[in-house]
Design a protein around this motif. Structure first.
Motif, PDB file in Angstrom:
ATOM      1  N   LYS A   9       0.829  -1.205   0.000  1.00  0.00           N
ATOM      2  CA  LYS A   9       0.000   0.000   0.000  1.00  0.00           C
ATOM      3  C   LYS A   9       0.865   1.258   0.000  1.00  0.00           C
ATOM      4  O   LYS A   9       0.546   2.233  -0.681  1.00  0.00           O
ATOM      5  CB  LYS A   9      -0.938   0.010   1.198  1.00  0.00           C
ATOM      6  N   LEU A  10       1.959   1.244   0.756  1.00  0.00           N
ATOM      7  CA  LEU A  10       2.874   2.383   0.783  1.00  0.00           C
ATOM      8  C   LEU A  10       3.479   2.623  -0.594  1.00  0.00           C
ATOM      9  O   LEU A  10       3.527   3.762  -1.072  1.00  0.00           O
ATOM     10  CB  LEU A  10       3.983   2.151   1.807  1.00  0.00           C
ATOM     11  N   PHE A  12       2.267   1.664  -3.517  1.00  0.00           N
ATOM     12  CA  PHE A  12       1.208   2.081  -4.440  1.00  0.00           C
ATOM     13  C   PHE A  12       0.818   3.534  -4.200  1.00  0.00           C
ATOM     14  O   PHE A  12       0.640   4.312  -5.151  1.00  0.00           O
ATOM     15  CB  PHE A  12      -0.013   1.167  -4.282  1.00  0.00           C
ATOM     16  N   LEU A  13       0.713   3.941  -2.938  1.00  0.00           N
ATOM     17  CA  LEU A  13       0.372   5.318  -2.615  1.00  0.00           C
ATOM     18  C   LEU A  13       1.466   6.270  -3.090  1.00  0.00           C
ATOM     19  O   LEU A  13       1.176   7.351  -3.617  1.00  0.00           O
ATOM     20  CB  LEU A  13       0.153   5.462  -1.110  1.00  0.00           C
ATOM     21  N   GLY A  14       2.720   5.855  -2.952  1.00  0.00           N
ATOM     22  CA  GLY A  14       3.824   6.664  -3.462  1.00  0.00           C
ATOM     23  C   GLY A  14       3.737   6.837  -4.962  1.00  0.00           C
ATOM     24  O   GLY A  14       3.983   7.924  -5.495  1.00  0.00           O
ATOM     25  N   LEU A  16       1.013   6.761  -6.761  1.00  0.00           N
ATOM     26  CA  LEU A  16      -0.092   7.677  -7.045  1.00  0.00           C
ATOM     27  C   LEU A  16       0.319   9.138  -6.817  1.00  0.00           C
ATOM     28  O   LEU A  16      -0.040  10.014  -7.607  1.00  0.00           O
ATOM     29  CB  LEU A  16      -1.307   7.342  -6.179  1.00  0.00           C
ATOM     30  N   PHE A  17       1.068   9.388  -5.752  1.00  0.00           N
ATOM     31  CA  PHE A  17       1.535  10.757  -5.498  1.00  0.00           C
ATOM     32  C   PHE A  17       2.480  11.234  -6.596  1.00  0.00           C
ATOM     33  O   PHE A  17       2.427  12.393  -7.004  1.00  0.00           O
ATOM     34  CB  PHE A  17       2.235  10.856  -4.139  1.00  0.00           C
ATOM     35  N   ASN A  21       1.553  14.473  -8.682  1.00  0.00           N
ATOM     36  CA  ASN A  21       2.383  15.670  -8.503  1.00  0.00           C
ATOM     37  C   ASN A  21       3.085  16.095  -9.786  1.00  0.00           C
ATOM     38  O   ASN A  21       3.330  17.284  -9.992  1.00  0.00           O
ATOM     39  CB  ASN A  21       3.414  15.452  -7.400  1.00  0.00           C
ATOM     40  N   TYR A  39       9.957   7.061  -9.805  1.00  0.00           N
ATOM     41  CA  TYR A  39       9.580   6.019  -8.850  1.00  0.00           C
ATOM     42  C   TYR A  39      10.815   5.287  -8.331  1.00  0.00           C
ATOM     43  O   TYR A  39      10.941   5.055  -7.126  1.00  0.00           O
ATOM     44  CB  TYR A  39       8.604   5.040  -9.508  1.00  0.00           C
TER      45      TYR A  39
END
Length: 81
Positions: A9-10, A12-14, A16-17, A21, A39
């Protein structure tokens, strides 16, 4: 089982950010390559900071000072002043 899910989840969330951004469209080849560059840089930075934190925690002095140890005590709890 929860730790791998939290790590995924961390990551994947990174991702997405990073996409949000930098306003990247992953359907375009050039922007997808930019995303992978950002990434991988982020993951590398995350790993190196994790190594730094781990090294700091390992080097941290966990035992109490000699002045805080109760003489004659088997448990050696710190003394409150």
């Amino acid at each position: 089982m929860k730790v791998p899910i939290i790590i995924l989840k961390l990551l994947f969330l990174g991702a997405l950010f990073i996409v949000a951004n930098h306003n990247l469209h992953l359907g375009i080849d050039v922007e997808r390559e930019q995303f992978f560059g950002y990434y991988m840089s982020w993951v590398s930075n995350l790993f190196s900071q994790g190594v730094d934190v781990t090294a700091y925690v390992i080097k941290f002095e966990w035992l109490p000072n000699e002045q805080n140890i109760v003489p004659g005590s088997d448990l050696n709890f710190p003394v409150d002043s």
